[in-house]
Scaffold this motif. Structure first.
Motif, PDB file in Angstrom:
ATOM      1  N   THR A   2      22.905 114.564  43.302  1.00  0.00           N
ATOM      2  CA  THR A   2      23.695 113.388  43.634  1.00  0.00           C
ATOM      3  C   THR A   2      23.169 112.140  42.948  1.00  0.00           C
ATOM      4  O   THR A   2      22.012 111.774  43.098  1.00  0.00           O
ATOM      5  CB  THR A   2      23.719 113.156  45.158  1.00  0.00           C
ATOM      6  OG1 THR A   2      24.189 114.344  45.789  1.00  0.00           O
ATOM      7  CG2 THR A   2      24.613 111.984  45.525  1.00  0.00           C
ATOM      8  N   GLY A   3      24.020 111.507  42.157  1.00  0.00           N
ATOM      9  CA  GLY A   3      23.634 110.297  41.453  1.00  0.00           C
ATOM     10  C   GLY A   3      22.872 110.551  40.174  1.00  0.00           C
ATOM     11  O   GLY A   3      22.569 109.620  39.428  1.00  0.00           O
TER      12      GLY A   3
ATOM     13  N   ALA B  14      27.035 108.111  39.058  1.00  0.00           N
ATOM     14  CA  ALA B  14      26.300 107.176  39.910  1.00  0.00           C
ATOM     15  C   ALA B  14      27.231 106.390  40.823  1.00  0.00           C
ATOM     16  O   ALA B  14      26.758 105.658  41.675  1.00  0.00           O
ATOM     17  CB  ALA B  14      25.506 106.214  39.041  1.00  0.00           C
ATOM     18  N   LYS B  15      28.552 106.559  40.668  1.00  0.00           N
ATOM     19  CA  LYS B  15      29.497 105.794  41.472  1.00  0.00           C
ATOM     20  C   LYS B  15      30.496 106.725  42.170  1.00  0.00           C
ATOM     21  O   LYS B  15      31.675 106.789  41.809  1.00  0.00           O
ATOM     22  CB  LYS B  15      30.243 104.783  40.604  1.00  0.00           C
ATOM     23  CG  LYS B  15      29.332 103.705  40.026  1.00  0.00           C
ATOM     24  CD  LYS B  15      30.114 102.689  39.236  1.00  0.00           C
ATOM     25  CE  LYS B  15      29.201 101.606  38.689  1.00  0.00           C
ATOM     26  NZ  LYS B  15      29.923 100.600  37.877  1.00  0.00           N
TER      27      LYS B  15
ATOM     28  N   HIS C 198      21.577 103.902  48.275  1.00  0.00           N
ATOM     29  CA  HIS C 198      21.910 105.254  47.853  1.00  0.00           C
ATOM     30  C   HIS C 198      23.348 105.229  47.348  1.00  0.00           C
ATOM     31  O   HIS C 198      24.174 104.443  47.811  1.00  0.00           O
ATOM     32  CB  HIS C 198      21.765 106.242  49.007  1.00  0.00           C
ATOM     33  CG  HIS C 198      21.808 107.669  48.547  1.00  0.00           C
ATOM     34  ND1 HIS C 198      22.972 108.369  48.401  1.00  0.00           N
ATOM     35  CD2 HIS C 198      20.822 108.514  48.166  1.00  0.00           C
ATOM     36  CE1 HIS C 198      22.708 109.593  47.973  1.00  0.00           C
ATOM     37  NE2 HIS C 198      21.409 109.700  47.811  1.00  0.00           N
ATOM     38  N   SER C 199      23.645 106.069  46.374  1.00  0.00           N
ATOM     39  CA  SER C 199      24.974 106.040  45.775  1.00  0.00           C
ATOM     40  C   SER C 199      26.068 106.361  46.790  1.00  0.00           C
ATOM     41  O   SER C 199      27.159 105.785  46.757  1.00  0.00           O
ATOM     42  CB  SER C 199      25.039 107.017  44.601  1.00  0.00           C
ATOM     43  OG  SER C 199      24.638 108.308  45.009  1.00  0.00           O
TER      44      SER C 199
ATOM     45  N   ASP D  15      32.305 113.165  44.410  1.00  0.00           N
ATOM     46  CA  ASP D  15      31.066 112.949  43.655  1.00  0.00           C
ATOM     47  C   ASP D  15      31.190 113.701  42.333  1.00  0.00           C
ATOM     48  O   ASP D  15      30.581 114.749  42.146  1.00  0.00           O
ATOM     49  CB  ASP D  15      29.886 113.454  44.491  1.00  0.00           C
ATOM     50  CG  ASP D  15      28.549 113.056  43.895  1.00  0.00           C
ATOM     51  OD1 ASP D  15      28.504 112.087  43.123  1.00  0.00           O
ATOM     52  OD2 ASP D  15      27.546 113.722  44.214  1.00  0.00           O
TER      53      ASP D  15
ATOM     54  N   ASP E  37      17.097 109.917  41.600  1.00  0.00           N
ATOM     55  CA  ASP E  37      17.476 108.512  41.777  1.00  0.00           C
ATOM     56  C   ASP E  37      17.309 107.996  43.195  1.00  0.00           C
ATOM     57  O   ASP E  37      17.489 106.809  43.448  1.00  0.00           O
ATOM     58  CB  ASP E  37      18.937 108.306  41.354  1.00  0.00           C
ATOM     59  CG  ASP E  37      19.916 108.836  42.389  1.00  0.00           C
ATOM     60  OD1 ASP E  37      19.622 109.902  42.986  1.00  0.00           O
ATOM     61  OD2 ASP E  37      20.941 108.188  42.613  1.00  0.00           O
TER      62      ASP E  37
ATOM     63  N   GLY F 123      19.224 103.634  40.667  1.00  0.00           N
ATOM     64  CA  GLY F 123      18.857 104.346  41.888  1.00  0.00           C
ATOM     65  C   GLY F 123      18.019 103.471  42.805  1.00  0.00           C
ATOM     66  O   GLY F 123      17.906 102.259  42.621  1.00  0.00           O
TER      67      GLY F 123
END
Length: 693
Positions: free
Chosen positions: A388-389, A394-395, A425-426, A516, A588, A608
């Motif tokens: 994740t991220g 990252a968005k 956190h993202s 995601d 991150d 991150g």
């Protein structure tokens, strides 16, 4: 500002500022002012010629108008922009090099021979003094060799050789010092704080404000996992602060009311309210420069070996000189050995290679905290990715909010955003952004927020315990329940999304579905890493087995692990290292921090969590994962250059010794060729390692 346009093409303008002389400070001010303009892509300002080259997009006339309106005196430049500029340093060393060269060759042409000999004798005494002090410490190192070579030349009346050797040694020292300081400065600037917003406490409320609005005496709140933005004193709360960036301490220290905290340190646990003492970023920059200059982290293993080898070779050079004289009884041939030593080139070329690689990494948007981490990346055979991220964008975005109780969808999203906005956190940012897009603004209505790493967030709203986080956290740790009438809805949650579960008073009230998406370049990046020699690529995630398997297949990793905790990631890395593998970790989040710390080289994504970036050894920009491939190629190229330098130094100097002993070249020529080759190798080591596009 008055100026002339010297040259222009579409999108590029070269101007000459009409001033008697442009100072380094004025050049920095102009550069800063132009870079602030939205239409300006890149700026180069040359203080010596008072020229500026401007690359721009958009309307030319608008840019010309802004240039005319600009005044050096009225520019409100932040203090840390000027204090951390490397322009004055570069200018100073350029002038030193020019002065030293003019003095050497000008003295040969203009000074009478007798005056020049007196001046050279004065310099010789300085070198001999260094050699004597080295011997007084019972060490036979490079200063002893330099002193012997220069002293013997003077005793033989060969002042030209002595002068040339001292000139070339001085140039080499200046180049090494300049490159070192410039690389340290570039690295420190990239590590300086870049905090845009902070939580200001005002009338018992936390308000998110720009960091530039904070004044001494203000009270700011720092939540767990965030960088402390200012020097100050704790007025409320308790926390464990990681001060490694300033003090080098490996363990966090406890900070409570009345104790001092410093900008750039990280709050690993707890929450602190801080009375701000100083808001300038200049002191932070100075602390980082000092830390880097004193830190052994700058030295790779090969660099350290080169320095030690250089000192160990000195006695053998002296012994070789004695043996040649004993066998040939020819001082000229003996001096040919003395004038050529391996140590000078080894000590000069290796650090420059490493620091130049760090500088080039910075040019590619990669921050490296030391040469040994580039070496670790070059030798890495296992790379571990967080999902994740990192492998995903990252968005992430909220696609749907599914309710399971009495709270309507907007209210559930509002409560979730109210909790999530406190932590970096993202996924949390996705929830906050979704609420903002729907204008679901709120005042703080919860009690103290507690963040449980890799699980979720817990607080109280109107006396009811409110939690948000993973399925494991909500249903297994907190034993929350689902109303029977909503079980079917829960069983048919869309599988293509990641899920955040919101529960109030022990009952599930909403599931936030977050898309995601995988980064487009992730698969290509993995393929390139394998081509660069990485034999094992692993993905680790806290997500479900189903989600992990899908992502792993699409990316092409060799192994994947799902539903892992932070300690699981760190444990895996320790087992790999115990098996003799070099491991790089890329992540991150706060939950990646133990693994980033455990790896031979930890790489954090730039947007991150602050804690991850602070602990990591390398930081890459978030826009493109292919920067990891650039980093790997750069690291490989650095190692290749260092090994090539070894071969070149040994080959050239061995040849010069052989030619001198054979009587083919004189000691003067031998010294000149030796020092010239040393400088040539060093100058080559300053160049870029990767081809420019």
């Amino acid at each position: 500002m008055r100026f002339l346009i010297k040259h222009e093409v579409q999108g590029r303008l070269r101007i000459h500022v009409i001033r008697n002389r442009m100072t380094c400070t004025e050049a920095d001010v102009l550069c800063w002012a132009l870079e602030k303009q939205k239409s300006v892509i890149k700026v180069k300002v040359y203080e010596r010629t008072a020229d500026a080259v401007i690359y721009y997009t958009g309307d030319r006339e608008e840019l010309i108008h802004k240039l005319k309106k600009f005044h050096f005196e009225k520019a409100d430049v932040p203090d840390n922009v000027l204090s951390s500029s490397g322009r004055a340093l570069n200018s100073a060393y350029r002038e030193k090099l020019i002065a030293k060269t003019l003095l050497h060759y000008g003295g040969k042409l203009l000074l009478p021979n007798s005056v020049r000999k007196i001046w050279l004798t004065f310099k010789v005494v300085q070198y001999i003094g260094k050699g004597i002090r080295c011997l007084a410490r019972r060490k036979i190192e490079v200063p002893v060799l330099d002193a012997t070579a220069i002293g013997v030349s003077v005793l033989r009346g060969d002042f030209n050789t002595a002068g040339s050797v001292m000139f070339l040694l001085g140039i080499g020292e200046l180049l090494e010092e300049w490159t070192h300081k410039k690389s340290v400065g570039d690295l420190a600037r990239s590590m300086s704080l870049n905090i845009k917003k902070v939580w200001l406490k005002r009338e018992e409320q936390e308000i998110l404000v720009p960091a530039s609005d904070i004044l001494p005496g203000d009270r700011v709140i720092v939540h767990m996992g965030n960088v402390i933005p200012f020097d100050g004193e704790v007025s409320c709360g308790e926390g464990m602060v990681n001060q490694a960036s300033l003090t080098g301490e490996s363990l966090p220290v406890r900070r409570t009311e009345g104790q001092s905290v410093y900008a750039g340190t990280v709050l690993e646990e707890g929450e602190l309210e801080i009375i701000v003492r100083a808001v300038s970023g200049a002191t932070r920059f100075e602390k980082i420069v000092t830390m880097i200059e004193d830190s052994e982290k700058l030295k790779s293993n090969l660099e350290s070996k080169a320095e030690h080898l250089a000192d160990r070779l000195v006695p053998y050079t002296l012994l070789g000189t004695g043996l040649v004289w004993a066998v040939t009884r020819n001082m000229t041939k003996a001096l040919s050995v003395l004038m050529v030593d391996f140590s000078c080139a080894l000590k000069l070329a290796m650090p420059i290679s490493v620091l130049s690689a760090i500088r080039e990494a910075g040019q590619n948007g990669i921050t490296v905290k030391g040469g040994k981490y580039l070496e670790a990346v070059a030798e890495a055979d296992t790379i571990v990715f967080d999902k994740t991220g990192t492998l995903t964008k990252a968005k992430p975005t909220v696609k749907e909010v599914i309710v399971f109780g009495d709270y309507p969808e907007p209210e559930a999203l509002r409560i979730a955003a109210c909790l999530e906005e406190h932590f970096p956190h993202s996924m949390a940012k996705a929830v906050v952004d979704a609420a903002k897009r729907r204008s679901l603004y709120h005042e703080e209505m919860h009690s103290k927020v507690e963040y449980i790493v890799a699980h979720g967030i817990s607080s109280y709203i109107e006396g009811k315990k409110t939690i948000i986080g993973s399925s494991h956290f909500v249903f297994e740790d907190e034993k929350c329940r689902i109303r029977p009438e909503y079980q079917e809805r829960f069983d048919t949650l869309p599988e293509e999304y990641s899920h955040l579960f919101l529960a109030i008073d022990g009952e599930l009230v909403a599931v936030i579905c977050i898309e995601d998406p995988l980064r487009e370049e992730a698969g290509e990046m993995v393929r390139f890493l394998k081509e660069e020699g990485v034999s094992k690529i692993v993905m680790m995630t806290g997500d479900s087995e189903r989600t992990a398997a899908s992502i792993a297949k699409r990316v092409g990793v060799d192994e994947y692990y799902s539903e892992v905790l932070p300690e699981d990631k760190a444990g895996f890395i320790e087992r790999e290292k115990a098996a003799g593998r070099k491991v790089v970790m890329i992540g991150d989040g706060i939950n990646d921090s133990p693994a980033l710390s455990a790896a031979d080289a930890g790489i954090a994504i730039s947007d991150g969590a602050e804690l991850a970036r602070e602990i990591a050894d390398i930081t890459i920009a978030a826009e493109d994962l292919r920067e990891i491939v650039v980093l790997k190629r750069l690291s490989n190229a650095m190692m290749h250059r260092i090994q090539g330098n070894y071969r070149g130094i040994v080959g050239i100097n061995a040849m010069l010794i052989a030619l001198g002993v054979a009587g083919i070249i004189q000691p003067t020529t031998s010294a000149l060729l030796h020092n010239t080759s040393t400088l040539a190798i060093s100058l080559k080591s300053m160049g870029n390692l990767l081809p420019t596009n």
